[in-house]
Design a protein around this motif. Sequence first.
Motif, PDB file in Angstrom:
ATOM      1  N   SER A  82      -2.318  53.956  16.492  1.00 54.12           N
ATOM      2  CA  SER A  82      -2.831  53.978  15.135  1.00 54.12           C
ATOM      3  C   SER A  82      -1.947  54.835  14.244  1.00 54.12           C
ATOM      4  CB  SER A  82      -4.270  54.511  15.165  1.00 54.12           C
ATOM      5  OG  SER A  82      -4.608  55.012  13.909  1.00 54.12           O
ATOM      6  N   ALA A  83      -1.532  55.978  14.758  1.00 47.69           N
ATOM      7  CA  ALA A  83      -0.657  56.864  13.978  1.00 47.69           C
ATOM      8  C   ALA A  83       0.667  56.161  13.677  1.00 47.69           C
ATOM      9  CB  ALA A  83      -0.408  58.164  14.757  1.00 47.69           C
ATOM     10  N   GLU A  84       1.137  55.413  14.687  1.00 44.57           N
ATOM     11  CA  GLU A  84       2.401  54.685  14.500  1.00 44.57           C
ATOM     12  C   GLU A  84       2.256  53.651  13.387  1.00 44.57           C
ATOM     13  OE1 GLU A  84       4.837  51.753  17.289  1.00 44.57           O
ATOM     14  OE2 GLU A  84       4.254  53.614  18.311  1.00 44.57           O
ATOM     15  N   ALA A  85       1.106  52.952  13.438  1.00 43.71           N
ATOM     16  CA  ALA A  85       0.844  51.929  12.425  1.00 43.71           C
ATOM     17  C   ALA A  85       0.768  52.570  11.048  1.00 43.71           C
ATOM     18  CB  ALA A  85      -0.457  51.199  12.732  1.00 43.71           C
ATOM     19  N   GLN A  86       0.102  53.727  10.992  1.00 40.23           N
ATOM     20  CA  GLN A  86      -0.004  54.446   9.726  1.00 40.23           C
ATOM     21  C   GLN A  86       1.376  54.752   9.148  1.00 40.23           C
ATOM     22  OE1 GLN A  86      -2.187  55.472   7.685  1.00 40.23           O
ATOM     23  NE2 GLN A  86      -4.200  55.335   8.709  1.00 40.23           N
ATOM     24  N   SER A  87       2.235  55.268  10.007  1.00 39.84           N
ATOM     25  CA  SER A  87       3.542  55.682   9.497  1.00 39.84           C
ATOM     26  C   SER A  87       4.384  54.463   9.110  1.00 39.84           C
ATOM     27  CB  SER A  87       4.286  56.564  10.515  1.00 39.84           C
ATOM     28  OG  SER A  87       4.824  55.766  11.544  1.00 39.84           O
ATOM     29  N   GLU A  88       4.111  53.341   9.804  1.00 38.92           N
ATOM     30  CA  GLU A  88       4.799  52.108   9.429  1.00 38.92           C
ATOM     31  C   GLU A  88       4.381  51.685   8.014  1.00 38.92           C
ATOM     32  OE1 GLU A  88       7.191  50.566  10.568  1.00 38.92           O
ATOM     33  OE2 GLU A  88       7.113  48.490   9.845  1.00 38.92           O
ATOM     34  N   VAL A 121       5.430  51.117   2.260  1.00 37.33           N
ATOM     35  CA  VAL A 121       5.042  51.406   0.875  1.00 37.33           C
ATOM     36  C   VAL A 121       6.248  51.980   0.113  1.00 37.33           C
ATOM     37  CG1 VAL A 121       3.695  52.978  -0.563  1.00 37.33           C
ATOM     38  CG2 VAL A 121       2.597  51.700   1.284  1.00 37.33           C
ATOM     39  N   ASP A 122       6.926  52.877   0.818  1.00 35.47           N
ATOM     40  CA  ASP A 122       8.090  53.486   0.206  1.00 35.47           C
ATOM     41  C   ASP A 122       9.147  52.434  -0.144  1.00 35.47           C
ATOM     42  OD1 ASP A 122       8.696  56.120  -0.525  1.00 35.47           O
ATOM     43  OD2 ASP A 122      10.450  56.020   0.808  1.00 35.47           O
ATOM     44  N   GLU A 123       9.326  51.526   0.811  1.00 35.89           N
ATOM     45  CA  GLU A 123      10.331  50.485   0.593  1.00 35.89           C
ATOM     46  C   GLU A 123       9.922  49.548  -0.544  1.00 35.89           C
ATOM     47  OE1 GLU A 123      12.572  47.901   3.362  1.00 35.89           O
ATOM     48  OE2 GLU A 123      11.986  49.431   4.846  1.00 35.89           O
ATOM     49  N   VAL A 124       8.621  49.245  -0.579  1.00 35.34           N
ATOM     50  CA  VAL A 124       8.120  48.379  -1.646  1.00 35.34           C
ATOM     51  C   VAL A 124       8.408  49.022  -2.992  1.00 35.34           C
ATOM     52  CG1 VAL A 124       6.033  47.513  -2.764  1.00 35.34           C
ATOM     53  CG2 VAL A 124       6.367  47.172  -0.316  1.00 35.34           C
ATOM     54  N   ARG A 125       8.150  50.311  -3.047  1.00 35.70           N
ATOM     55  CA  ARG A 125       8.366  50.996  -4.307  1.00 35.70           C
ATOM     56  C   ARG A 125       9.845  50.927  -4.712  1.00 35.70           C
ATOM     57  NH1 ARG A 125       8.062  57.166  -4.669  1.00 35.70           N
ATOM     58  NH2 ARG A 125      10.279  56.760  -4.498  1.00 35.70           N
ATOM     59  N   HIS A 126      10.722  51.207  -3.765  1.00 37.00           N
ATOM     60  CA  HIS A 126      12.153  51.131  -4.042  1.00 37.00           C
ATOM     61  C   HIS A 126      12.559  49.760  -4.517  1.00 37.00           C
ATOM     62  CE1 HIS A 126      13.490  54.966  -2.172  1.00 37.00           C
ATOM     63  NE2 HIS A 126      14.387  54.792  -3.133  1.00 37.00           N
ATOM     64  N   MET A 186       3.314  53.652   5.675  1.00 29.71           N
ATOM     65  CA  MET A 186       3.933  54.594   4.755  1.00 29.71           C
ATOM     66  C   MET A 186       5.385  54.186   4.452  1.00 29.71           C
ATOM     67  SD  MET A 186       1.796  56.754   3.794  1.00 29.71           S
ATOM     68  CE  MET A 186       2.816  58.036   3.083  1.00 29.71           C
ATOM     69  N   ARG A 187       6.100  53.836   5.534  1.00 28.55           N
ATOM     70  CA  ARG A 187       7.496  53.466   5.359  1.00 28.55           C
ATOM     71  C   ARG A 187       7.617  52.233   4.457  1.00 28.55           C
ATOM     72  NH1 ARG A 187      11.125  50.023   7.060  1.00 28.55           N
ATOM     73  NH2 ARG A 187       9.666  48.830   8.328  1.00 28.55           N
TER      74      ARG A 187
END
Lengths: 122, 87, 718
Positions: free
Chosen positions: C370-376, C381-386, C378-379
């Motif tokens: 679950s933590a791995e999925a969470q961080s994925e 979202v960051d990329e989407v923003r970029h 996050m990653r």
Amino acid sequence: MAKTILIVDDSASVRQVVSIALKGAGYEVITGTDGKDALTKLNGQRIHLIISDVNMPNMDGITFVAEAKKLPAYKFTPVIMLTTESQEDKKRQAQAAGAKAWVTKPFQPEQMLGAVAKLVQP
Amino acid sequence: MTAPRRFVVDEELTIVTAADHRERLLASLGDGNALRIDLSGVGDVDTAGLQVLVMARAEGFRLGLPVEFAEPSAAVTEALALTRLEL
Amino acid sequence: MALDDDMREALDMFVTEARDLVQGLEEGLLELEDQPSGGETVNAVFRAAHTLKGSSGLFGLQHLVAFTHVVETVLGSVREGTLDVTPGLVSALLPCTDHISAMIEGLARGQLEPDAAQAADGARLLSGLEPYLMDGGAMTPTASAPGTDAEPQERAWRLELHFGEDCLRNGMDPLSFLRYLSTLGTVTDVVTVTDRLPDAADMDPESCYFSFEVDLVTAAPKSEIEAVFDFVRDDSDIRITPADSQLDTYVRAIRAMPENDRIGDVLVTSGAVTELEMAEALRIQQERAVREGTQPVPIGEILIEQGIVQRAIVDAALNRQRRTSETRSQDTRTIRIDAARLDKLIDLVGELVIAQSSTGMPNSSATDTSAEAQSEVMRLVDEVRHSALSLRMVPIGTTLRRFERVVRDVCMELGKEVSLVITGGDAEMDKALVERISDPLLHLVRNSLDHGIEPAGERRKHGKAQQGTLRLNAYHDAGNIVIEVADDGRGLDRDRILAKAVERELVAPGTALTDSEIYNLIFEPGFSTAETVSNLSGRGVGMDVVKRNVTALRGSIEVETTRGIGTTIRIRLPLTLAIIDGFLVGVGSSSFIVPLDRVTECVELPPGPLVRDCMNLRGEVLPFIRLRQIFGIPGHAARRQNVVIVEQSGQRTGLVVDSLLGELQTVIKPLGILFSRVKCISGSTILGNGEIALILDVGSLIADHSDRELLRQAVPVG
């Protein structure tokens, strides 16, 4: 009855070429070699248009036009002056003397015919 | 009623002769004559000439003297066709 | 063929005549060499050249016309006394008579055109006359402008001809013009208006009283109809309008025309208005604006008023123009996006949806999955923003290339030769930034052309290439975009700038300044080195405005110059306006963001009462602003307060806050229209916890505060 045009220019070739063009279009043509000579051609006969150069020996075109306009028979005869683009002042003087139309030198015979046709039809 | 006086305009009906024609026409009308202007001999006509003819008719109308035009030459017919004037 | 014979005879005449003229020319020139002031000789020589030119033209001998034109021009200057006869001049002219003579002999042999050797000879001789030409002796081509290729269409025109009273006396008979019109097309109707004819007693038989209304159908362009009346235009009133029956045709044609900013161009292209009429209307417009000291009347109104064209046609042209400007303003609201970038964004959003759904899986056995999925997530979202931000990025090249036209036009106006070199056009930056930087850039470009690059003569004198170079260069550097405007002109004059700055009281006399500090004075308000106000850069918009614009975009500007070598102005801008690095602070329950590039340091607010909102910072007096007070935040201040020290335009100020919450990257959301007048706040952002933080506008905060301080000092409250 064909209309008569007087051409005044000291260059024989100009007189010749313009004469050919005008005769070809159906006008009668008489010529004068300079202002003085042209005045002698104005012996009361009906002339419908005068075409005159500006720079000529013996009598220049502006003096000639002014003299011609003093004669009752030619008081109202239209005049085309042959000017050059660099002679704006000459053009004004010519207008004051009574020459209200102009053709800029050097010109082609067709340009001359175009200007003449607006004023007098054969 | 006397017959209109015949008035002949010869060769030239232009600015050169317009002043003369005007004088003569006004003199004739001034004498109380109706006019019949014969245009058969006109060889040359211009705007000034036409103006004198129109003037003569208007002046005749003013004085109650009929002014009519007769036998227009080819030159006059051409000028009338050009200006769509009717005399 | 009698005519041909006649022409041949005329040509023979010309040859004979020309031989005499050339001989006269030669003899006259030799005579002048001996007696340089012989007035009659000068006249004769000039006339000979003049006649030669005129006659050559009649035979269509263009080479001879062009050649004798230059000779005539030189002799004309002699005749007018603006050029003295020198042995040098005579030696330059004599070979010209030889050349003319050779051409004439060629004609006599039936050779109408010069051969290659003769042409080269002619060109060489003319270049020898160049020093004696006052201004442009080149032959202006008299040929009429070539008509458009389009099949000429018959159009109906209404002509209103009010000839001047004197026209008959001048030998101009309206009947002749009417006759001539019928050679241009079909005269469908004529009305001779006799109303103005006075009573017989008052009539001057030599004056023109008639006027004419003519309906003409012709394929000839309007300019040709206009030209019929060339000789009477000055004292007559000639109006040529499209016939009412044709209005639809014009309106349709105008609607189909490409966009154009200028209504005049639209009308002239449509054929309803001629160049001559347009020029006259513009003259009237100018004259009236000057005479009445008012805003110029729209050109369309003048055209209608002058009876040149009907309102329906002007309206159609105006519509054409209005549509143009509408499209233009829409341009700023829409953006063209590279399809690949959009695809990438959509891909990312797809991945995000998948990743997010995997976090919600109920049976995920291990918590680390679950933590791995969470961080994925996050990653992603960051990329989407970029990726989303990159949609706003456009290459700056389009904007830079627009300056090619500017450079060309400005150079024409200034008579300078400058080549524009654009490099780095693919560097990308935020679309909004590109738009907002283009005006400051335009100003810099004009400035360089006007003041930087020297006229060709001055450049030659200094051993520089006659043609100046203006470089526009863009590149990315450390998260910024840098745009350089560089010229190879005269460079800035250090001493002159300093002297001017002292004169304008921008610096005290005798102040010790480094070179770069001096050069930067040009960005000070009220500074302008141009001694003569030129049409281009002297419009009162100075470099200070450029700087203010750049600063408003959170950029900086600097100048680098070497005397005699050139000047480079460098603008450094953030890549985008949408994201800033911020410093989050808290006051009570509110959060604020201070742009990080303004923050210099943070200190604790010294305890105890402070006089006049000032504190001692390492022996310096530092004024500070209490955000709680300024924004009217309720509640009591925290026991320990902090001061964020910000710097703006070299002025340091402290902002008193309760807590320092750290740095973060912030997406700026503009304030709504409702808050557009709120001072000291430049935008807002949403924090991770969903709360809103306001972004401080440091510049106006400081300015506002010092204004209030001044006021308070001026009016002491009893």
